[in-house]
Structures are given as structure tokens and as C-alpha cells.
Design an enzyme around this catalytic site. Structure first.
Site, PDB file in Angstrom:
ATOM      1  N   ASP A   1     -28.950  14.055  32.012  1.00  0.00           N
ATOM      2  CA  ASP A   1     -29.795  14.188  33.206  1.00  0.00           C
ATOM      3  C   ASP A   1     -29.972  12.873  33.956  1.00  0.00           C
ATOM      4  OD1 ASP A   1     -31.442  12.932  31.245  1.00  0.00           O
ATOM      5  OD2 ASP A   1     -33.189  13.441  32.471  1.00  0.00           O
TER       6      ASP A   1
ATOM      7  N   ASP B   1     -33.229  12.116  26.149  1.00  0.00           N
ATOM      8  CA  ASP B   1     -34.430  12.335  26.969  1.00  0.00           C
ATOM      9  C   ASP B   1     -34.109  13.165  28.213  1.00  0.00           C
ATOM     10  OD1 ASP B   1     -36.827  10.368  26.032  1.00  0.00           O
ATOM     11  OD2 ASP B   1     -34.891   9.472  25.593  1.00  0.00           O
TER      12      ASP B   1
ATOM     13  N   ASP C   1     -26.920  13.653  25.989  1.00  0.00           N
ATOM     14  CA  ASP C   1     -27.988  12.683  26.238  1.00  0.00           C
ATOM     15  C   ASP C   1     -29.232  13.191  25.484  1.00  0.00           C
ATOM     16  OD1 ASP C   1     -29.615  10.716  27.588  1.00  0.00           O
ATOM     17  OD2 ASP C   1     -30.237  12.312  28.963  1.00  0.00           O
TER      18      ASP C   1
HETATM   19 MG   LIG Z   1     -31.864  11.369  29.915  1.00  0.00          MG
END
Ligand SMILES: [Mg+2]
Length: 380
Positions: free
Chosen positions: A322, A122, A120
Site C-alpha cells: 500500500d 502495515d 508488505d
Molecule cells: Mg505499508
């Protein structure tokens, strides 16, 4: 084709509207139609086709639940809360061990297999910052990703538009999937298959690639909703609307908490006219997405097949992320023990991941460790 009309697209059954946490406030247990299982995983009933009934109040509750209280000043109560959180985090690590502490276990399982990495962006490779346009990754992180991509097939799967995430990462060695996997540029697939929207294209370097955009019919609708959200939301101080090509993000990180209700109401008012769109929640962001049977988990499967790894016996996929949307990928890997999901989180929360890392700094250490391990094993 009238995209506002009723449709026959399959409905996703996992539109979890917020990050559930171990410490869920009691008032959040009163979601209409939403239940918490004994382990506090948030579950939402399957929706009827064409009906996305996310009420503004539920939307607001989800915004609140995904945002831990601010630490206003350093006092005794905050110190105690901090200690409690440390204890809770250490307990949580028993269930989701650190991928750094478990590195030997991971690499033992990788023996005889080809590691394939999915990352991922960000909050995983870059810190979460106030201005989403400034979520730059560090040069050290870029070097770590570049080095790991020399060792293993590596792909970035982000909610951002593919162009935007490429702009941030800037590495041509990787495959990129934007819009939560709804815009994939990957290797040319050898086998003919059922992915009708998969077309041959060329990347910025002129290399032949496959472009897969399963939500392409939604483009005009997404543009329309983006314009409508800009008109309705951006007058709220701090609010920012981002067009991610196949989805739209409404960032409320910089919006005063007293105005969150207005954000929720206005987003709800806009998307109520679009039954083929749904609303999900990320970290201080509301995301408007097409209702199609496609997510980051399916993007992982698609990319593995594109890379020639249809047989899971000879590959170890590792996905690091996340976000709530990363859970779809964690789930795909957990099912049948296909690979490892690694959740990046500094607070305890339920997940389908196997392991955890605290923050992007630990992600970088993990990537560097993989490179060192690969070099060591290749010289044996
Ligand atoms: Mg993220």
C-alpha cells in the site's frame, strides 16, 4: 570511515516524496523542482551526488498531500464528497481492476508457473492504527498468510525493522525483509554472485540462511540520527520516532496539524547534516533512509534469485503493498511483464501496480482465494 563525508554511492532516482492522488490540489503543483506529469504522477529530478536538498516547506506540502482532509461531521457536503469519491474510485478501478474481480485472469496467467508472493505489512496485512507499536494483524489474517505460505514461497517486505515485523507476524514459514529491503533474511543462495554483503547465518530456529544487509555501514549513522530525532521531535505532542535499524521513521499521525510544520522543520534540520541520508514519505510518516541504490524492487529481485527463480519464465511474482516504497517493487514487476503488483488503497492514486485491493480485509480474501485455487488445481 567518516560517513558524513561526500560519497560515491549511487543516488536513487525515484525518491518520490509523497503519494500523488488524482485530486491533487493546485498549490501542490508548485513544488520547487518537482513536476507533475499529465497523468499526475509525481516526478523528482535526479539529485546531484551527495546533495539531498529536501526543503522543510516541500516536506510540509508532502505531509499535507499524503493526508486527505478529515471528515469532521456527517453533513450534506460530506455526503456529496463521499459520493464523488465513490464515483472517482469506480473510475479508478477501470485502470487498476480489483484483484478479486480479476482473479481468473491472474490464475490463468499463473498456469505452468510458480506463484511467489511478496507482502508488505502495515496497511496491507494490518490496519493502519494511531500507535505504530499496536499495528497487530488479526489471527484470521495470520492464518491466511500461514496457509498461503504452505502453497507458495512467501516473503514479507516491510519498512519496519526485520525483528519488529517478525514479532508482529510470528510465522517461521516466511522469509522476511526489513528496513525497506535493506535487511533480508532468506534462503541460502546457491550461486556465487555480486552481493558482497551477503553472509551465511542462522535464523531463530537454527536453520541456515543468508543475511543480506547492503546498508550495514550506515548503522552507526542511523543510530546517531535516531537519537538526534528523538531529542528534537518527541517533545512535539503525538510525534513518535521509530528506529527501524537501517532507517528511521518519524510518525506524525497523532500530531496536531498545526504542528506538522515544526515536525518538518526539525526533521529537515537534523538530516541536513547527513548528506548520505535522504527523506521519503509514507502514510503519515517521514522516513530517513541511506542513499544507496537499493529498494523494495531490488529486494524482490534478490529474493527471487535466492529462491532459484532467476528465469522469470517459470515464476509469477505477485507483490501486494500500500505504500509509496512498494512502487519500486511494482515497477520491477511491471517492466517486462514479469509479474503483478497489487496496490492496496481505498482512494484513487497513480501506481505502477496492475491491480488493486481496497483494504487488508480484501487482501485476506485474495490470499484465501489463492489457497482454494491451488487446492482445486492440484486435485485436477
Ligand atoms: Mg505499508
Amino acid at each position: 570511515m567518516d560517513l558524513k563525508s561526500n560519497h560515491t554511492s549511487p543516488i536513487l532516482t525515484d525518491p518520490t516524496p509523497s503519494k500523488s492522488r488524482l485530486q491533487v490540489p493546485s498549490h501542490l503543483l508548485q513544488y520547487s523542482g518537482v513536476t507533475f506529469t499529465p497523468n499526475l504522477l509525481l516526478t523528482v529530478p535526479t539529485m546531484n551526488a551527495g546533495i539531498i536538498d529536501i526543503r522543510a516547506n516541500n516536506c510540509l506540502h508532502s505531509m499535507e498531500s499524503s493526508s486527505p482532509p478529515h471528515k469532521k461531521s456527517r453533513d450534506i457536503n460530506n455526503d456529496l464528497a463521499s459520493t464523488d469519491m465513490d464515483v472517482a474510485y469506480r473510475a479508478w478501478l477501470l485502470k487498476y481492476p480489483s484483484a478479486l474481480a480479476s482473479f481468473e485472469q491472474i490464475t490463468n496467467f499463473a498456469k505452468g508457473k510458480r506463484i511467489t508472493l511478496f507482502l508488505d505489512y502495515d496497511g496491507t496485512l494490518s490496519p493502519i492504527v494511531d500507535n505504530p507499536d499496536c499495528a497487530f494483524m488479526s489471527n484470521d489474517m495470520r492464518a491466511a498468510v500461514k496457509n498461503v505460505a504452505k502453497c507458495f514461497p512467501t516473503a514479507i517486505i516491510s519498512g519496519r525493522s526485520r525483528d519488529k515485523v517478525f514479532e508482529f507476524v510470528g510465522l517461521t514459514e516466511l522469509n522476511y525483509a526489513g528496513s525497506h529491503g535493506m535487511d533480508i533474511m532468506g534462503p541460502v543462495r546457491q550461486s556465487s554472485d555480486d552481493y558482497h554483503d551477503c553472509i551465511r547465518s542462522t535464523d531463530k530456529q537454527g536453520k541456515e540462511v543468508n543475511l543480506f544487509q547492503p546498508a550495514s555501514e550506515f548503522l552507526p549513522m542511523i543510530d546517531e540520527v535516531y537519537n538526534s530525532l528523538v531529542n528534537n521531535i518527541e517533545e512535539i505532542q503525538g510525534a513518535k520516532v521509530e528506529n527501524n535499524k537501517f532507517c528511521v521513521s518519524v510518525h506524525y499521525r497523532n500530531v496536531d496539524e498545526k504542528d506538522w510544520k515544526t515536525v518538518a522543520q526539525r526533521v529537515h534540520d537534523v538530516i541536513r547534516n547527513y548528506p548520505r541520508l535522504r527523506l521519503t514519505h509514507g502514510r503519515k510518516v517521514l522516513e530517513v533512509r541511506p542513499v544507496i541504490n537499493w529498494d523494495k524492487g531490488k529486494a524482490v529481485t534478490f529474493l527471487l534469485e535466492s529462491l532459484g527463480f532467476s528465469n522469470y519464465d517459470d515464476v509469477l511474482p505477485i507483490y501486494v503493498g500500500d505504500d509509496q516504497t512498494d512502487e519500486d517493487a511494482f515497477k520491477v514487476l511491471r517492466e517486462g511483464n514479469r509479474g503483478y503488483g497489487i496496490l492496496v488503497s481505498s482512494v484513487p492514486k497513480e501506481s505502477n501496480a496492475f491491480f488493486s485491493l481496497r483494504d487488508p480485509q480484501e487482501v485476506m480474501e485474495f490470499l484465501k482465494s489463492l489457497v482454494v485455487w491451488t487446492k482445486k488445481t492440484s486435485t485436477l
